[in-house]
Structure formats: structure tokens, C-alpha cells
Design a protein around this motif. Structure first.
Motif, PDB file in Angstrom:
ATOM      1  N   VAL A   1      36.027 -24.722  47.691  1.00 56.88           N
ATOM      2  CA  VAL A   1      37.851 -25.498  47.404  1.00 56.88           C
ATOM      3  C   VAL A   1      38.606 -24.188  47.438  1.00 56.88           C
ATOM      4  O   VAL A   1      39.461 -24.965  48.196  1.00 56.88           O
ATOM      5  CB  VAL A   1      37.804 -26.877  46.339  1.00 56.88           C
ATOM      6  CG1 VAL A   1      39.244 -26.887  46.631  1.00 56.88           C
ATOM      7  CG2 VAL A   1      36.821 -27.842  45.937  1.00 56.88           C
ATOM      8  N   LEU A   2      38.596 -23.198  46.022  1.00 57.44           N
ATOM      9  CA  LEU A   2      39.775 -21.560  46.199  1.00 57.44           C
ATOM     10  C   LEU A   2      39.468 -21.445  47.885  1.00 57.44           C
ATOM     11  O   LEU A   2      40.331 -20.959  48.498  1.00 57.44           O
ATOM     12  CB  LEU A   2      39.752 -21.257  45.467  1.00 57.44           C
ATOM     13  CG  LEU A   2      39.618 -21.915  44.264  1.00 57.44           C
ATOM     14  CD1 LEU A   2      39.348 -21.329  43.199  1.00 57.44           C
ATOM     15  CD2 LEU A   2      41.366 -22.028  43.992  1.00 57.44           C
ATOM     16  N   LEU A   3      38.137 -21.066  48.615  1.00 57.06           N
ATOM     17  CA  LEU A   3      38.516 -20.912  49.654  1.00 57.06           C
ATOM     18  C   LEU A   3      38.499 -21.035  51.067  1.00 57.06           C
ATOM     19  O   LEU A   3      39.297 -20.325  51.620  1.00 57.06           O
ATOM     20  CB  LEU A   3      36.858 -20.437  50.101  1.00 57.06           C
ATOM     21  CG  LEU A   3      35.797 -19.583  49.118  1.00 57.06           C
ATOM     22  CD1 LEU A   3      34.254 -18.984  49.268  1.00 57.06           C
ATOM     23  CD2 LEU A   3      36.677 -17.676  49.488  1.00 57.06           C
TER      24      LEU A   3
ATOM     25  N   PHE B   1      30.484 -23.193  41.643  1.00 56.62           N
ATOM     26  CA  PHE B   1      30.422 -23.112  43.363  1.00 56.62           C
ATOM     27  C   PHE B   1      31.131 -24.061  44.138  1.00 56.62           C
ATOM     28  O   PHE B   1      32.050 -24.103  45.315  1.00 56.62           O
ATOM     29  CB  PHE B   1      29.193 -23.097  44.336  1.00 56.62           C
ATOM     30  CG  PHE B   1      28.095 -24.368  43.854  1.00 56.62           C
ATOM     31  CD1 PHE B   1      28.919 -25.179  45.449  1.00 56.62           C
ATOM     32  CD2 PHE B   1      27.184 -24.947  43.193  1.00 56.62           C
ATOM     33  CE1 PHE B   1      28.051 -26.631  45.123  1.00 56.62           C
ATOM     34  CE2 PHE B   1      26.103 -25.719  43.377  1.00 56.62           C
ATOM     35  CZ  PHE B   1      26.572 -26.600  44.233  1.00 56.62           C
ATOM     36  N   ILE B   2      31.410 -25.261  43.443  1.00 56.86           N
ATOM     37  CA  ILE B   2      31.604 -26.455  44.149  1.00 56.86           C
ATOM     38  C   ILE B   2      33.985 -25.934  44.358  1.00 56.86           C
ATOM     39  O   ILE B   2      34.449 -26.269  44.862  1.00 56.86           O
ATOM     40  CB  ILE B   2      32.256 -28.030  43.652  1.00 56.86           C
ATOM     41  CG1 ILE B   2      30.306 -27.676  43.870  1.00 56.86           C
ATOM     42  CG2 ILE B   2      32.775 -28.714  44.114  1.00 56.86           C
ATOM     43  CD1 ILE B   2      30.006 -29.417  43.149  1.00 56.86           C
TER      44      ILE B   2
ATOM     45  N   LEU C   1      28.091 -26.168  54.070  1.00 59.04           N
ATOM     46  CA  LEU C   1      27.531 -24.866  53.028  1.00 59.04           C
ATOM     47  C   LEU C   1      27.697 -25.728  51.902  1.00 59.04           C
ATOM     48  O   LEU C   1      25.996 -25.750  51.104  1.00 59.04           O
ATOM     49  CB  LEU C   1      28.125 -23.903  52.717  1.00 59.04           C
ATOM     50  CG  LEU C   1      27.822 -22.614  52.197  1.00 59.04           C
ATOM     51  CD1 LEU C   1      26.273 -22.608  51.704  1.00 59.04           C
ATOM     52  CD2 LEU C   1      28.530 -21.539  52.046  1.00 59.04           C
ATOM     53  N   MET C   2      28.587 -26.229  50.749  1.00 59.22           N
ATOM     54  CA  MET C   2      28.491 -27.261  49.679  1.00 59.22           C
ATOM     55  C   MET C   2      27.801 -28.243  49.096  1.00 59.22           C
ATOM     56  O   MET C   2      26.816 -28.263  49.121  1.00 59.22           O
ATOM     57  CB  MET C   2      29.689 -27.963  49.673  1.00 59.22           C
ATOM     58  CG  MET C   2      29.904 -27.894  47.866  1.00 59.22           C
ATOM     59  SD  MET C   2      32.129 -28.368  47.598  1.00 59.22           S
ATOM     60  CE  MET C   2      31.895 -29.761  49.049  1.00 59.22           C
TER      61      MET C   2
END
Length: 976
Positions: free
Chosen positions: A692-694, A687-688, A723-724
């Protein structure tokens, strides 16, 4: 565009909304509640038998003598008391002194039979005892769908059949407005239902003590556990009850720990205290204890039924139940006490419930009586001329004297059957609207006359209710009522014969009891049919209006001519390939929107069917793009330019299929529950990078919009970082590190960014109108809206991720990439663009597949209830409802928003086909649920599928109407 054409645009969505509303209100008919209650007095039972069964008694005849023997008799003991006469019970003599009801939420039958060895397992039938002598029974407890707690508790207390439409009450609370044994126990004076204090005060002293001590001078009703009971009965339980919030399914222990803290003190005051020298203790003992444990249900939702957490929770329940049963075993020999332990529903293998499968409906029921119940020394044993031998066992009436139908009725124990059983045990009148049938094997009395009289009263009560309901509310089916009346008459004829014989061992008593049980079983089945009864006229009107909506919403009728054009007109290879592409699309969408809705197997496999159709459509579209290259090579030799152009249009199509396949195969375990940590997408390494991609994608959106949204972009990036961090916190085993504060920060940034996006759009919109452009100002205004949609929808994506869980980060990346590929294909400027029906089908299928791939399904037991607790451990109805809605339907909202705000101004036909496909699905969902309304799986599959299709249609129609409204406003503002 003329007035007729503009009017036609509004017709289809308006008709769709109206037709869907009419159909839904006709399909989900709610049962009307009657305000009547069963009376508790000396003549109410006699009057009921006379009026409903025709059993009229004259002085000193056999029927009168029988009534005097089996029915409770009024005793004028306290002449100065306002309550006047007292009796051993309202209709029949009270059988038990105190009842403990222990609800272990979601206790499946196999849990009770196999996984509670120290409590239930240790008290099952010993080898040296007959079934009639045992004090414990384990039974399969069958619930009626919907298998959600509030509906089950309504059925367990009123004996009624809550309808499917009542499921909404499970999320907002709804007070029981029908007669129930809980309300009867609260309202009926103790001396009328067989409880008598040894120290009854004078009227004046009694009034003083009641004013000073409230409930102190009467037996009390205590409650601890799931606060749903208090929602249903806000005033019936004593003020010192202890309800606990029940909605946080991730909280495995708070409710159970609260129950375990208060239950021992309740057990100390449970049962008769006649041996105590303290008169206050004698008069304030606990006549009823209700304890509702939620841990098993919450562990099921969080980890599933086959997990070490479930083993630990069941072990905890095993110890608690052992303590309760020990208290029952140690009851005084002159007191009859009983504990009912049951689950309100079961659970599926993934830990959910709500439908009608055997795993969800088959709960366990364990009943344990104290030794005094089979010793013949109950508090009313002196009022009847019986011996201990006669009172030494439980009833063994099985209905075998009548036939297999009667035996089946005796063997089947439905949850509503507990209502008349409890009422008879406590000396209460059976609730007015009860449809359950008495369970003779749970009554500590073997005398056939008593059991037959109890079943006769039960049957009379049910018949009285059905006839009253048919007269005052909705007329019940005449044929079914006639058949029921015939069974009732046969049973009453046998009952009269048994009374006339004046022989307790008469076979006629057992035959009459069997026939009454058959009547009760058939009456229950009639109730299930009636309260799933449908207004077929309204349903027909609704379907008819939806048909008109579909016909008026067809984007173009030229597609009907395509097969004929291919057969009778000479077309080029390119035109034929495009026609085949569109034809395959229409055929597959007809299968998905029409045929799939009629098959329960297809509905269950819909996710896999969607990925198959997406793969087929992408393959066909790719081949169609490649066809000109092959033709050019064979005829003239393809130029590099032509080949490059065609391959540029092919690879985004493959990206669409690959993203859907990756979302299904590699991303799993969506949700917020701890058990999902085992899935790879919940790991930090997944998810990290996705976050980052988002973030990178969001900055690219800013560049594309010429940095007009710089502040908005910064807010979105900060929301992603929070959120992260929130997800990182939630992975911690420290209960104090729950990530709630960080998640609230995410919500705050989303709300702030949303306000900025709206304000920015209004500012640009105002400037655009003020410029009064001469060249098509309508489209210009709508294009500004399309350019502004990315910041708005990105905030929705962040919110969906926050209420769904870490796996959604990977799903969000795939969805953004897929959306970019779809936009590229949709707006491609090549000479042979993909036709509108094909693109609309791909948009719709990809959006729906995102719904399925993120762990959802068209089923209520697949709702992610944990979404309501993403930022708090307390349940708030509005916040929880919005979070659950975004979690479930957020992908549909995002897809529809992209289409009508970004695609529709440039290729309106794509959006029209998208809405048409949804209209078609909704229409045939209505038709299928109408035809399948008596199908075994109607409430488990077809009805939920219709509900979800209806919600999807409402979202589509609202966006459709909003788009038309904005277009009309833009046109109006553009005119001088």
C-alpha cells in the motif's frame, strides 16, 4: 568541451571493461579436454605398464609370468563373432557382477552416520567381525570445490578435476567430452569386460535380434532421478531411463517420488539372472543402476538441515536404502553385487553449497557388498588359481610399510578415487584423464600382487595422461613432474623387486603399493594446482589496464592537496569541517574498496562493516551541517532562518542511516521458500501495508510529473495488487494455489509498462529536440530523461520484488525512502552542500547494503535459486537466468539507473565519484585474488568476491558508457 576532453570521458570505462576481461580470462583458465580414451584389449594394460613404468617382459621370465597371473587374458572362444576374443576384463579380471549407485544429493557425512539408522546404521561393523571381513564400509567422501552437482558428477565419472570456470555448466547443461567409466561401460562389448551370456546366438541370429530388440541382448544400464546425468551422458543410458527436472529447489518430492516409483522394478532386474530359465532375462539384466535422489538437497535449500522436513526426508531415504541393501543381501551366493551410496557434496548450516568449506566438501560414502563378494565365488574365480581363504576378505593394505604420507593417502578418500575403483570392479579400463587413486579397501581381494598390479596400472594411467597433457596442451611444471617421476621410479623399483622374489607375502609388494598410492596422491595435488593454474602475464596486463582506468577516472586531483591545505594554509572553520568530512569519507572508502578485499574475515563481515561506515558518514555529515549553527550562536546569535535551513539539511541524512539499519534489523528472511514464513516480513501484516505504501509513493510520482504518466501509474498499481494477491496465494498450503498465474500477470504488466515508458520518453525526447531550444538544449534533454526514470525504475522494483519474495516489499519501501533522502541531500540548494565524494560514497554504500540486507552475499551458495520459479515450476534457462540476475543484481541496476539518469545531469561529479569507487574496488579485488590465489579460502571467498565485484563493475561501466552515448547523441541532435 574539446576533443581531448570528450575522448578522456570514454577512456576510463572502456579500459575498465578491457582490463577486467583480460584479467578474468587469465585467472579462470579452463582445463583442456583431450580426445583420447583408454583401450580395452588384451595388450592395452601390458603396453601401458611397459611404456609408462618400463616394466618390460620377455617370454617365460618372472615379469611375464606375473603379467599372465594378474592381468586379464584373451580367450578365443567365439571365432565367428565380430567381437572376436573375449576376456574376464579389459585390464584386470572383473570383480563384481552388478553395481547400484544411489546418489542422495547433499548427503553429509554426519547424515549418513547418525540419521539413517535402519539402513546404514544397522550394517556398520558388528562387534564380532574384523575390518577385513565386513561387507559394509562408511567413509568420508571428500569433494573438490566447486561443490555443485554437475561438476561433482563430472569428477565422479571421469576422475578429472572440473575447474571453477565450469560452474556455468551447472545452469545450462554440458555433455562430458572426456573418457569416463559410464562411456566405457556403454561402448566396451560385454564379453570383453567379463560378462558372458550362456546363450550367445550365432552372428546372423544375433544381428536379427539386435535390429529387432536394440539393447535387449546385452546387460543394460538403467537410470532414474536428477536429469543432470542425462545432460552429461545423453546417449549412454538405456532408452527406458527416467530423468526428472532438478532445478526447482522448492519441489521436495517429485524427483524422489519418481525414483521410488521406478527403483523397485529396476531392483527386480538387478544383478545376474543366470538362474532364470528365460534366456531373455539372462541377457538383459541390469548391470548398472544409477538413482539420484534430490529431496535432501532441496529440503536443505528450502528449510535448512535442522528441520522436521529434513527428518522426514532422511527417514524416507532410510527406508529406500534398506530395500536396496536387502536386495544386495539376498543376491545369489555365486554373484557379487555392490551398492555405492553417497552424496555428491554436503551442505552448510543454512542448507546451501557451492564453496569449499568442510561442511560442503565432506559427504558420506557407504559401500555394501553381497555375501558372494567375500565367499570367493565371483564369476571369474575359476580363472585364477586361488583358494576361498585367499578371496575371503577385503584388502588390508594401509601403506604403513612406507610411512605416514602413504598412510594418509590410503585414509583420504576423494570422490575422484571412486573412478578407478569402479573401473577395476567392473573390468573396465581406467578412464584416460583420471587423476583419482584406487581404494584397495573397496576391492574384494586380499592378494598383495593383485592390489599392487591394480595400483601400478592406475599410476601408469595417470602418468601417461600427465605426460601427454604436458606435451599436447600446456606444459606442466618441470620440477613437480620430476618429483613425481622419482616417486614413480621408486615404486616401480620395489614392484620389480617383489616380482623377482616370486612370493605373494613379500613385503616389497606392500611397499610398492604404498609408494604407488603416494604417487597418486601427489599427482592429484599437482592436478589441483595445474587446473587452478593462472596466466600471470595476462593477469598482470589486466591489472595494469585497470590501473590506467582508475588513474584516468579520478574525478579531481585536488583532493590529494587537502591535507596540505589544512596544514599550511589558514582556512575557515567551515572549510576545515568540509575538508575533514571529505577526508573521513576517502579514508573509509579506501578501507572498504582496498583493504577489505585482502581479508577473509572482513569479506565475511562486509554487511556489518557497510552499516558501520554508513553510520559514521551520516554522523560526520550531520555534524558538518550543524557546525555553522553553533558558530553563528557563539558569534552573533543564530537566526531562526539559519537554524531551520541547517536542520532541514540534517534530518534527511539521519533518514539514510535509519533506513539502512531498519532494513538490516527488522527485515529478514528474503526469498521465496516456505521456510521463510517464520520471518515477520513474510506475514500479511507486513507485506500488505508495504504494498500500500509503495502504491501511494507511485501516485505521488505521478503528481510530481504533472499526470503525464497516468496510464503508466495505473499499470504499476495493478501490478502491485496482482503481486500482493500472488504472495497471498503462495502462502496457502494447498499445492494447487501456487500464485503462478498472478505472478505471470505481474510480469506482463511490467513488460507493458516498460514499453509505454520507453515510448513516452521517445515522444518527449523528439518534441524536445524539435523545439531547438537555444538555452543549453543538452541539459534539457537529459533532464527529461531524469524525470522519466521513476516509472521505468519502479517497474524494475516490482520485478525484483516478484522474484525475491514478500520480505522485499518492506525492503522496497525502505529503499524508496532512502533514495528520496539521498536525492534530497544530493540536490539540496543550501549554501554548504554535501561534497560530491561524500554523497557518492553514501549512494554506493546504501545500494550495496540493500544487496546484503535482502539476503545476498558475495558467495555462490547464497544465490536465490528459487527466483527462477517465481511464476512456474518448470525450469527455463533464459527466464530463470533473467529472474536470478534481477534477484541478485537488481538493486545495483536500480541504484546505477537513478544516479546516471537523475543525478548525473545535475551533479555529474557525484556520478564520477561513484564510478571511481567501483573502479577502485574492482582493481583491488583483482590484486587481492591474484595474491591470494594459493590461499585456502580462494575459491570459497576471494574468487566469488572478485566475480561479484566484476559484475558490479560491468554494470557500472555499461551505465557509464550508455550515459556518455546519450549525452553525445543529445549534443549531436541539438546542433542544426
Amino acid at each position: 568541451m574539446g576533443v581531448m576532453e570528450r575522448t578522456r570521458e570514454w577512456v576510463s570505462p572502456v579500459l575498465a571493461v578491457v582490463g577486467l576481461y583480460i584479467f578474468a580470462t587469465s585467472f579462470f583458465l579452463a582445463k583442456r579436454s583431450l580426445p583420447h580414451t583408454s583401450e580395452c584389449d588384451a595388450h592395452s594394460a601390458r603396453h601401458l605398464l611397459e611404456s609408462a613404468l618400463g616394466l618390460r617382459a620377455s617370454e617365460n621370465d618372472a615379469t611375464e609370468l606375473h603379467f599372465q597371473r594378474v592381468l586379464s587374458q584373451q580367450q578365443h572362444q567365439h571365432q565367428h563373432n565380430n567381437d572376436g576374443a573375449s576376456s574376464q576384463g579389459c585390464w584386470m579380471d572383473r570383480r563384481v557382477d552388478a553395481v547400484a549407485i544411489i546418489v542422495v544429493d547433499a548427503l553429509r557425512f554426519d547424515f549418513a552416520r547418525e540419521r539413517l539408522p535402519d539402513s546404514i546404521g544397522a550394517r556398520l561393523l558388528p562387534p564380532n567381525q574384523s575390518r577385513r571381513q565386513i561387507r559394509s564400509q562408511l567413509l568420508q567422501f571428500v569433494a573438490d570445490p566447486p561443490t555443485v552437482t554437475m561438476q561433482r558428477l563430472k569428477g565422479l565419472t571421469t576422475g578429472g578435476l572440473p575447474t571453477f570456470a565450469d560452474i556455468s555448466g551447472s545452469f545450462g547443461g554440458a555433455t562430458v567430452d572426456e573418457d569416463s567409466w559410464v562411456n566405457q561401460l556403454h561402448q566396451v562389448p560385454p564379453n570383453k569386460r567379463g560378462y558372458h551370456s550362456d546363450t550367445t546366438p550365432t552372428p546372423h541370429k544375433q544381428q536379427q535380434q539386435q535390429q529387432a530388440q536394440g539393447y535387449h541382448r546385452r546387460p543394460r544400464m538403467a537410470f532414474v532421478g536428477d536429469d543432470t546425468w542425462v545432460d552429461l551422458f545423453p546417449h549412454q543410458f538405456d532408452p527406458d531411463s527416467f530423468p526428472f527436472p532438478s532445478f526447482n529447489t522448492r519441489d521436495l518430492d517429485s524427483v524422489d517420488n519418481g525414483c521410488l516409483a521406478h527403483l523397485p522394478g529396476m531392483l527386480q532386474r538387478f544383478g545376474s539372472s543366470s538362474s532364470s530359465s528365460n534366456s531373455d532375462e539372462r541377457d538383459s539384466f541390469l548391470e548398472l543402476i544409477v538413482a539420484h535422489f534430490l529431496g535432501v538437497d532441496h529440503v536443505g535449500h528450502t528449510y535448512g538441515p535442522n528441520n522436521h522436513h529434513m527428518d522426514e526426508k532422511l527417514h524416507q531415504m532410510d527406508g529406500m536404502l534398506s530395500d536396496v541393501f536387502t536386495k544386495i543381501d539376498d543376491a545369489p551366493s555365486n554373484s557379487c553385487q555392490v551398492a555405492f551410496v553417497f552424496g555428491d557434496h554436503g551442505m552448510t548450516e543454512d542448507g546451501n553449497h557451492g564453496g569449499g568449506t568442510d561442511e560442503e566438501t565432506h559427504a558420506g560414502l557407504f559401500v555394501h557388498y553381497s555375501p558372494g563378494c567375500i565367499a570367493g565365488n565371483t564369476n571369474n574365480s575359476t580363472t585364477t588359481n586361488t583358494t576361498d581363504e585367499e578371496m575371503n576378505h577385503f584388502s588390508d593394505i594401509t601403506g604403513q610399510e612406507v610411512g605416514s604420507d602413504s598412510e594418509d593417502a590410503f585414509r583420504s578418500i576423494h570422490q575422484i578415487d571412486l573412478v578407478p575403483t569402479l573401473s577395476i570392479l567392473l573390468g573396465l579400463p581406467i578412464p584416460y584423464a583420471n587423476l583419482g587413486g584406487l581404494v584397495p579397501s573397496l576391492i574384494p581381494d586380499t592378494r598383495a600382487p593383485m592390489m599392487t598390479a591394480a595400483l601400478a596400472l592406475n599410476a601408469a594411467q595417470v602418468w601417461n595422461y600427465l605426460t601427454t597433457y604436458s606435451t599436447k596442451s600446456n606444459a606442466l611444471p618441470h620440477t613437480a613432474m620430476k618429483e613425481l617421476n622419482e616417486i614413480l621410479d621408486d615404486a616401480t623399483r620395489l614392484y620389480r623387486q617383489a616380482i623377482a622374489e616370486n612370493n605373494d607375502d613379500s613385503i616389497a609388494y606392500r611397499q610398492a603399493a604404498g609408494m604407488y598410492k603416494v604417487f597418486l596422491s601427489q599427482a592429484t595435488e599437482l592436478g589441483k594446482r595445474v587446473w587452478t593454474r593462472f596466466d600471470t602475464t595476462g593477469m598482470t596486463w589486466g591489472i595494469g589496464i585497470l590501473v590506467l582506468a582508475v588513474l584516468s577516472g579520478v574525478p579531481s586531483w585536488q583532493w590529494i592537496r587537502l591535507p596540505f591545505d589544512m596544514l599550511f594554509r589558514r582556512e575557515t572553520c567551515s572549510a576545515i569541517s568540509q575538508t575533514i568530512e571529505a577526508g573521513v569519507t576517502i579514508m573509509l572508502m579506501l578501507f572498504q574498496c582496498v583493504l577489505l578485499t585482502f581479508s577473509n574475515s572482513y569479506i565475511e563481515a562486509e554487511q556489518h562493516i557497510l552499516i558501520f561506515i554508513i553510520s559514521i558518514l551520516c554522523t560526520v555529515a550531520s555534524l558538518n551541517r550543524y557546525a555553522p549553527v553553533v558558530m553563528a550562536k557563539s558569534e552573533e546569535g543564530p537566526s531562526v532562518e539559519n537554524r531551520s535551513v541547517n536542520f532541514d539539511s540534517i534530518w534527511p541524512i539521519f533518514v539514510i542511516a535509519i533506513c539502512s539499519r531498519a532494513n538490516e534489523v527488522f527485515v529478514s528472511g528474503h526469498g521465496l521458500d516456505p521456510s521463510l514464513y517464520i520471518h515477520a516480513a513474510h506475514s500479511t501484516w507486513a507485506f500488505i501495508p508495504s504494498i500500500v505504501l509503495l502504491g501511494i509513493a507511485r501516485t505521488k510520482m505521478t503528481q510530481m510529473n504533472c499526470r503525464r504518466h497516468l496510464l503508466n501509474s495505473v499499470i504499476d498499481i495493478l501490478a502491485l495488487l496482482l503481486l500482493m494477491a500472488s504472495w497471498w496465494e503462495k502462502r496457502s498450503m494447498d499445492p494447487n494455489r501456487n500464485g503462478f498465474l498472478l505472478c505471470r500477470g505481474v510480469f506482463s504488466f511490467c513488460a507493458l509498462g516498460l514499453l509505454l515508458s520507453i515510448q513516452e520518453y521517445r515522444s518527449i525526447h523528439t518534441k524536445q529536440i524539435a523545439s531547438k531550444q537555444e538555452k543549453n538544449p543538452n541539459i534539457a534533454v537529459l533532464e527529461v530523461t531524469g524525470d522519466s526514470v521513476w516509472p521505468l525504475l519502479f517497474k524494475l522494483l516490482i520485478f525484483i520484488m516478484a522474484v525475491t519474495g514478500p520480505s522485499t516489499a518492506a525492503s522496497g519501501v525502505l529503499f524508496v525512502v532512502q533514495a528520496w533522502a539521498l536525492i534530497h541531500v544530493t540536490l539540496s540548494g543550501e549554501s554548504r552542500p554535501v561534497r560530491a565524494p561524500v554523497i557518492a560514497a553514501l549512494w554506493r554504500l546504501c545500494i550495496r547494503h540493500a544487496f546484503f540486507a535482502t539476503g545476498h552475499a558475495c558467495s555462490f551458495n547464497r544465490l536465490h535459486y528459487s527466483a527462477a520459479f517465481a511464476a512456474t515450476d518448470e525450469f527455463h534457462f533464459v527466464i530463470g537466468g533473467v529472474s536470478l540476475f534481477a534477484n541478485t543484481f537488481g538493486w545495483e541496476v536500480m541504484g546505477a539507473g537513478l544516479l546516471w539518469m537523475y543525478i548525473e545531469p545535475k551533479r555529474p561529479a557525484v556520478y564520477q565519484w561513484f564510478c571511481f569507487f567501483q573502479l577502485l574496488e574492482t582493481l583491488f579485488a583483482c590484486i587481492s585474488v591474484s595474491l591470494m590465489r594459493r590461499h585456502l579460502m580462494v575459491w570459497a571467498l576471494f574468487a566469488p568476491r572478485f566475480v561479484f565485484a566484476g559484475v558490479f563493475m560491468m554494470l557500472c561501466s555499461l551505465s557509464w558508457l550508455l550515459q556518455l552515448s546519450m549525452r553525445r547523441r543529445a549534443k549531436g541532435n541539438s546542433n542544426p
